[in-house]
Motif scaffolding. Sequence first.
Motif, PDB file in Angstrom:
ATOM      1  N   ASP A  28      45.986  33.032  18.050  1.00 26.47           N
ATOM      2  CA  ASP A  28      44.973  33.569  17.141  1.00 26.47           C
ATOM      3  C   ASP A  28      43.859  32.552  16.899  1.00 26.47           C
ATOM      4  O   ASP A  28      42.672  32.898  16.849  1.00 26.47           O
ATOM      5  N   ASP A  29      44.229  31.282  16.742  1.00 29.27           N
ATOM      6  CA  ASP A  29      43.232  30.237  16.521  1.00 29.27           C
ATOM      7  C   ASP A  29      42.323  30.075  17.738  1.00 29.27           C
ATOM      8  O   ASP A  29      41.109  29.888  17.608  1.00 29.27           O
ATOM      9  N   ILE A  30      42.923  30.164  18.918  1.00 29.73           N
ATOM     10  CA  ILE A  30      42.136  30.009  20.147  1.00 29.73           C
ATOM     11  C   ILE A  30      41.111  31.134  20.282  1.00 29.73           C
ATOM     12  O   ILE A  30      39.929  30.905  20.536  1.00 29.73           O
ATOM     13  N   PHE A  31      41.578  32.373  20.081  1.00 31.79           N
ATOM     14  CA  PHE A  31      40.676  33.504  20.258  1.00 31.79           C
ATOM     15  C   PHE A  31      39.622  33.573  19.153  1.00 31.79           C
ATOM     16  O   PHE A  31      38.482  33.968  19.400  1.00 31.79           O
ATOM     17  N   ARG A  32      40.001  33.193  17.945  1.00 30.48           N
ATOM     18  CA  ARG A  32      39.029  33.195  16.851  1.00 30.48           C
ATOM     19  C   ARG A  32      37.892  32.222  17.169  1.00 30.48           C
ATOM     20  O   ARG A  32      36.705  32.549  17.002  1.00 30.48           O
TER      21      ARG A  32
END
Length: 224
Positions: A28-32
């Motif tokens: 989630d952090d990567i895609f955000r």
Amino acid sequence: MRQYEQYNKGYSTLQAYTSISSYVTMHDDIFRLAFEKRVNLVIMPFHKQWAIDGNISRYICHVTVIFIGGADDTEALAHGARMARHPSVDLIVARFLLFGEENSKDRKRDSDLLEEYQVANADNERFVVVEEVVRDGARLSVVIRSMVDCFDLMLVGRHHQDSPLLSGLGEWSEYTELGIVGDMLASPNFHCSISVVVLQQQRIGGKPLRNSSSCLGLLFPFQT
């Protein structure tokens, strides 16, 4: 990557980040961050590493796209076509066709897509499409195996629809995150020395985007 940025000033920007995330939420952090920075490509290292033989690639980089069909192969084709714009890159799109399905809707759709790319690259002799008709997954594997020593880089799609072209190839998959073709190339039994990039077209609501040029690709680079 720093050298790439320096040699392509005004066209590429590199920003480094360090983040501590839990395993279950790190994606989630990567895609955000990717969406916030409006990037079109996310490069993720594959955990399995093999020894590099130390050979230096030739000045002309020979790249191939394995095109069976589907959204992820379309993404691989889009990135391969962009690479072919560089004067030091030769690209061959290896399209695999299933024997006896000349009139299928999927084949016509893929033919129309490839024709668009060929027209767009009509003045580029370094963009070539070749076709190979096969009957099953065993023959597909044999042909791909014969190709690996001819190229420096191979682009493959991650997911494919069920097809006799892939029959039997997914039964012994060890790294399912690479897809059937990527897993086959990553297998130590395949005995190849080539850089492989597995691409997945960005999904929204579980559905791939139609315009591959504006989507986010997931890459798993490795070298066997």
